[in-house]
Structure formats: structure tokens, C-alpha cells
Design a protein around this motif. Structure first.
Motif, PDB file in Angstrom:
ATOM      1  N   GLU A 262      12.847  -4.066  -9.061  1.00  0.00           N
ATOM      2  CA  GLU A 262      12.081  -2.842  -9.297  1.00  0.00           C
ATOM      3  C   GLU A 262      11.584  -2.245  -7.982  1.00  0.00           C
ATOM      4  N   LEU A 263      11.156  -3.105  -7.073  1.00  0.00           N
ATOM      5  CA  LEU A 263      10.684  -2.600  -5.786  1.00  0.00           C
ATOM      6  C   LEU A 263      11.804  -1.933  -5.003  1.00  0.00           C
TER       7      LEU A 263
ATOM      8  N   ARG B  87       0.860  -1.177   0.000  1.00  0.00           N
ATOM      9  CA  ARG B  87       0.000   0.000   0.000  1.00  0.00           C
ATOM     10  C   ARG B  87       0.900   1.231   0.000  1.00  0.00           C
ATOM     11  N   PRO B  88       1.573   1.503  -1.108  1.00  0.00           N
ATOM     12  CA  PRO B  88       2.541   2.602  -1.139  1.00  0.00           C
ATOM     13  C   PRO B  88       1.864   3.945  -0.910  1.00  0.00           C
ATOM     14  N   ALA B  89       2.595   4.833  -0.258  1.00  0.00           N
ATOM     15  CA  ALA B  89       2.053   6.148   0.080  1.00  0.00           C
ATOM     16  C   ALA B  89       2.536   7.242  -0.853  1.00  0.00           C
ATOM     17  N   SER B  90       3.573   6.964  -1.646  1.00  0.00           N
ATOM     18  CA  SER B  90       4.140   7.989  -2.522  1.00  0.00           C
ATOM     19  C   SER B  90       3.947   7.605  -3.986  1.00  0.00           C
ATOM     20  N   LEU B  91       4.105   8.607  -4.846  1.00  0.00           N
ATOM     21  CA  LEU B  91       4.001   8.356  -6.275  1.00  0.00           C
ATOM     22  C   LEU B  91       5.104   7.407  -6.744  1.00  0.00           C
ATOM     23  N   ALA B  92       6.333   7.582  -6.204  1.00  0.00           N
ATOM     24  CA  ALA B  92       7.433   6.690  -6.581  1.00  0.00           C
ATOM     25  C   ALA B  92       7.108   5.248  -6.196  1.00  0.00           C
TER      26      ALA B  92
ATOM     27  N   LEU C  24       4.536   3.771  -8.694  1.00  0.00           N
ATOM     28  CA  LEU C  24       5.108   3.383  -9.989  1.00  0.00           C
ATOM     29  C   LEU C  24       5.972   2.138  -9.858  1.00  0.00           C
ATOM     30  N   ALA C  25       6.731   2.034  -8.752  1.00  0.00           N
ATOM     31  CA  ALA C  25       7.544   0.837  -8.539  1.00  0.00           C
ATOM     32  C   ALA C  25       6.658  -0.395  -8.410  1.00  0.00           C
ATOM     33  N   MET C  26       5.540  -0.241  -7.722  1.00  0.00           N
ATOM     34  CA  MET C  26       4.607  -1.356  -7.568  1.00  0.00           C
ATOM     35  C   MET C  26       4.070  -1.799  -8.923  1.00  0.00           C
TER      36      MET C  26
END
Length: 555
Positions: free
Chosen positions: A531-532, A449-454, A457-459
Motif C-alpha cells: 500500500e505504501l 510524515r507524508p506531505a500530500s493527501l495521497a 491515505l496510503a499511510m
């Protein structure tokens, strides 16, 4: 690695009347309002059932919000196929398609509809239904009565690809749509159909409310990015379409000169169509296919300029580090390969692998020196895969040549599972890359559950790599079973026969695809994990986690 918003330029289609060529077709553009979104800010608009959001459709980074009809009607497309057995000939099979934003589509019924075709993807808590009707259940019989025939697998895979491509082209999430595809004809008809590009364009027509031009059809495979790929038997398919009244036939770009399945001769399909008062039109993308079928132009993404795609700072340093890691793995493969080359013991197929590995390695180095890290990264992974495949394949042959079939089977099993074959002649102790579990990688992505735009995109990039690896692993299964069966069948043969060049050629033809495809799955799983790590979840915040990839990964 290098991504862009767009695809190739649209190819203008031309129409032919019954009496001969008419003027060029000027497709009617589908128009909507233009909006500018903050990163990930289009989510709420895109989820609305009455509209689609197509990102980046002009040079000012504007996006088109396209109205969609509230009620969709079925459309019928005609798939071109080549009949198996005897002299090759083509025929057309009508497919009734429904695509809707409703949870459950109204599936067409009628003679020839496959039994028990309603199939839904696995459900995840909180997930919308992901319904594709027309999938043939496992265990169904093909035309010859064989369960799970290759034709059924091809139909199911093509249907999934078409649904995903159509949803993506409209900025929709696959779980928010429902699709149905029913071919005409007797049971087993699906075994002869391989038309994902045609079906995807038909799904788009249904979703946008566009009518299908009855004079048009097309042939082509469909890549994940929406490009149209090559297929066999284009001359026969084209003649079948013309025989059934089609005058505008699309074919994959680059396949104007195609091999005839009937005669083996190379045929200019554009000239062949002209000779029959029809037109053959090259198609590069799904947008081209839609335009051909509907005479309407779907707004397409505009490619991002190269300066805007430059990799900088920590991302560049991280990518350079993983490039060096793959380069070191590749270097470990060269020493045993050089020894084999110098000893002159490489069969032609393995020699070809080595030659291609060398080419990819040189390309990687050249790109790396030029600072094109993303392209270099892809080339060095390809070089490793080919070199490792050559080493592992030769390890099997080396044991087989001594008359020890069981040892060869053990080496083959190790090569297919990713284990090192260091004890066999010509093998390297570094041929084994740490084997990530693709299921574990997908579970990890599904839990993010990424919190940032980066982080978002990595996800997404990791999810794409994991899906490619999953597909490679699935397709490798048949090749691996065939390779094991072939080697097993050599038990009891004399050593002189096992070491003969003819045996080596037959064995390498079977084991190389199995080994290299398995290595590709391994590489993609590693890429997903890398990538992650390349883009930590930090920096500017986002509007929230992209739930659909998490839901699909978990499923």
C-alpha cells in the motif's frame, strides 16, 4: 481495498409495550450544524472536546458538527451472556460505562469492580493519554483460578474494540478520549462477557449524553468497520433478557434463525420474542445499536457512488502489477497441489482448502477481467493463502505418515514460521512469501510524515493492514501452540497409527487454522508494504500529517 464513507442503511427499530406490540419507533435525530471541509480540514474542529465531526452525512458531501455535553454521566447497559456448564441458560450482567474527553475518567466503583483495573496504553512523546479503565491486567485469575483465561482476553479485546469504534463513529481520535467499564458481580465476571457492540453503543450514549432505554439490550460481536457480527447462544440470551424485563432485544443481522445452545435446534428468534410479548430487532451496524439503546438517530455517513471510487492512472497500473505478483505466487502452489489431487492423497480438510482456493482464484480472475482490480487483489491473496496453507499442512502429514514425528514437528515449525517446506512431499519451493516483520512495518508507518493527501491515505490504508496482520498474528498464537502440542503428543505411536486417516483428520483439524491464520498475518504485512508503494507521497498537499495513526503505530 474499496473504501466508502458509509455503512449499511439504518434499520428502523420498533418498540413493544408491556401489553404487546406498539407502533413503530421514530427515533429522534441528533441535529447539529452542517459544514463542508477541504480534505483533512476537519482536524481542528474534530479535536474540540465539546463537539464531534461526522464526515459525509449527506449527498452533498456535507458533514455534521454535533454538539457534545460538557459533562458526561455514567450509563448502565445490560449484557446478555450464556452460563457455561450444564443446561445452557442465559443471564444479564450490568456494566457501568463512562466515556469522556477528559484525560482521566472517573471510574465507577463498587462491589465486583475488578482489582487494579486502571490500565493505560504505552505513552509516546507528545501523545495524549490513551486511557481505558476496566482492562484486566495480565496474570489475573478467572473464575476457575486460571491466569490469563480466554474470557479475560476476550473482555480486554472487546473493550479496546468498543472504545475504538465509539471514537471513530464520532470522528474522534482514540487518544483524545477516556473510557471506563466495570461489570457488576463477583471477581471473574468479565470471563463470561462478550458484548463489544453493546459496550460501544453504550460508550456512544455516554459521549452524546443520550439516555439508555431500560427496556433495550443487544447481542453481537463488533467488526473494525462498525458492523455487528454473529455470536453464539442468541436464543438463550434473548430469553434471559425477556426474563429480566427487556422487551426490545437486538441481534446481529442475518442471524434470525439461530442455533439454541440448550437443544441444538434452529430457532426463529423474531418469533420467539413475539411469543413472549417482546421484539427482536436485526442490527447491521453500530448506528443501529445506538438507535436501539437510545431511541435516537446518530448521523451516519452516506456511501460514495461507484463512479467516484474508480481507480485510475498510475494507481490502477500499480495495483495490476501487485495483482500479477500475487497471481504468480499462487501459480507456484498449484503444481504440487495438482499432483496430490491426482494421487488421491488429500485428507478431506485439505481437499476443502484446495477447493476454496480454486473458487477464490476463479473469482479473482473474473474480477480482474472485469477491471475490478481492488476486489480481484483481495481474492487472489485469499487464494494464495489457502493454497499455501494446503501445501504446508500436507507437508506435515506426509512426514508424520512415515513415522517421523520429529521431522513432522520440524515441518510444522517451518510452516508456522513461514519457512519453505520444499524438501517434503507435495511442498512447493515457492510456499514461502518474503516475511515482513510486522513490528518493523508499524515502526516504518509510525515514522512517516507524508506531505500530500495521497501519502496520507496510503499511510492510513497501510496502518489498517498492519493492524489486521498484528491481530491475526496474536490470535494465531494459541492455535499454533495447540498444533505443536498435539503433534508432540504423537511421539512413540506406531507408524500404522500415525498414517491412519483418523490421525490425519485430527492433525489437520489442529494445524490448518494455525497455518492459515499465520499466512493471513504474513499477507497483511505484505499488503501494508505494498500500500505504501502504490500511492507515492506526491500530488496535492495536505494540512499536515495525521498524527494519531503515527502515535498509535509507534505505541
Amino acid at each position: 481495498m474499496v473504501t466508502c464513507r458509509g455503512a449499511l442503511a439504518l434499520v428502523l427499530c420498533a418498540a413493544l409495550g408491556c401489553g404487546g406490540p406498539a407502533g413503530p419507533v421514530h427515533p429522534t435525530p441528533l441535529t447539529g450544524s452542517t459544514r463542508h471541509y477541504a480534505p483533512l480540514g476537519m482536524r481542528d474542529d474534530a479535536r474540540q472536546p465539546g463537539q464531534a465531526v461526522l464526515l459525509g452525512t449527506d449527498d452533498a458531501n456535507g458533514s455534521t458538527v454535533l454538539p457534545l455535553p460538557a459533562a458526561t454521566a455514567p450509563v448502565v447497559v445490560d449484557a446478555m451472556v450464556v452460563r457455561p456448564g450444564g443446561p445452557a441458560a442465559g443471564e444479564l450482567i450490568a456494566i457501568t460505562l463512562v466515556a469522556t474527553a477528559a484525560a482521566t475518567p472517573t471510574a465507577p466503583t463498587g462491589p465486583g469492580a475488578p482489582a487494579a483495573t486502571g490500565t493505560a496504553a504505552p505513552r509516546v512523546a507528545g501523545a495524549a493519554p490513551m486511557t481505558i479503565r476496566g482492562l484486566v491486567p495480565a496474570g489475573s485469575a478467572g473464575p476457575a483460578g486460571a491466569a490469563d483465561s480466554p474470557g479475560i482476553a476476550r473482555w480486554n479485546a472487546g473493550l479496546w474494540s468498543a472504545a475504538l469504534a465509539a471514537a471513530t463513529a464520532l470522528g474522534k481520535d482514540l487518544p483524545d478520549l477516556a473510557f471506563s467499564a466495570v461489570p457488576s458481580g463477583p471477581p471473574g465476571t468479565v470471563d463470561r462477557i462478550a458484548a463489544p457492540a453493546l459496550i460501544a453503543a453504550g460508550f456512544l450514549a455516554a459521549l452524546t449524553g443520550a439516555k439508555i432505554d431500560p427496556a433495550a439490550t443487544l447481542a453481537g460481536a463488533l467488526a473494525p468497520d462498525g458492523t455487528i457480527g454473529p455470536v453464539a447462544g442468541v436464543p438463550e440470551q434473548l430469553l434471559a433478557a425477556i426474563a429480566h424485563g427487556k422487551t426490545r432485544i437486538g441481534f446481529p443481522a442475518g442471524l434470525r434463525i439461530a442455533r439454541s445452545e440448550a437443544t441444538g435446534a434452529m430457532v426463529d428468534v423474531v418469533q420467539l420474542a413475539r411469543d413472549h410479548h417482546a421484539e427482536a430487532i436485526e442490527l447491521a451496524t453500530l448506528y443501529d445499536a445506538y438507535q436501539l439503546l437510545t431511541r435516537k438517530q446518530l448521523p451516519a455517513p452516506v456511501p460514495v457512488g461507484e463512479p467516484e471510487m474508480a481507480i485510475e492512472g498510475d494507481a490502477a497500473r500499480g495495483l495490476d502489477a501487485v495483482y500479477v505478483a500475487w497471481q504468480n505466487r499462487l501459480a507456484a502452489e498449484w503444481a504440487p497441489l495438482l499432483q496430490l489431487e491426482q494421487a488421491g492423497r488429500l485428507p478431506p480438510a485439505i481437499r476443502a482448502l484446495v477447493r476454496l482456493a480454486r473458487i477464490r482464484s476463479e473469482q479473482a480472475e473474473s474480477l480482474h477481467r472485469a477491471g475490478k482490480l481492488a476486489a480481484a487483489y483481495g481474492r487472489v491473496i485469499a487464494a494464495w493463502r489457502l493454497a499455501a496453507g494446503a501445501n504446508r499442512s500436507h507437508a506435515v502429514l506426509a512426514r508424520l505418515a512415515t513415522g517421523k514425528v520429529d521431522d513432522a514437528l520440524a515441518a510444522l515449525s517451518g510452516a508456522l514460521s513461514g519457512a519453505s517446506s520444499a524438501t517434503s512431499p507435495g511442498a512447493s519451493s515457492a510456499t514461502s512469501l518474503a516475511e515482513p516483520d510486522l513490528a518493523a512495518v508499524l515502526r516504518r508507518i509510525g515514522a512517516l510524515r507524508p506531505a500530500s493527501l495521497a501519502g496520507q491515505l496510503a499511510m492510513l490504508t497501510a496502518f489498517q493492514a498492519a493492524l489486521r496482520g498484528w491481530a491475526d498474528q496474536a490470535f494465531a498464537g494459541d492455535a499454533q501452540r495447540a498444533a505443536i502440542e498435539l503433534v508432540t503428543g504423537l511421539r512413540g505411536r506406531p507408524t500404522s497409527e500415525l498414517g491412519a486417516p483418523a490421525t490425519a483428520d485430527a492433525v489437520t483439524a489442529a494445524i490448518i487454522p494455525a497455518v492459515v491464520m499465520g499466512l493471513r498475518a504474513t499477507a497483511e504485512a505484505s499488503v501494508a508494504e505494498q500500500e505504501l508503494g502504490l500511492a507515492p507521497d506526491q500530488g496535492p498537499g495536505s494540512a499536515g500529517a495525521p498524527e494519531p495513526p503515527a502515535r498509535i503505530a509507534a505505541a
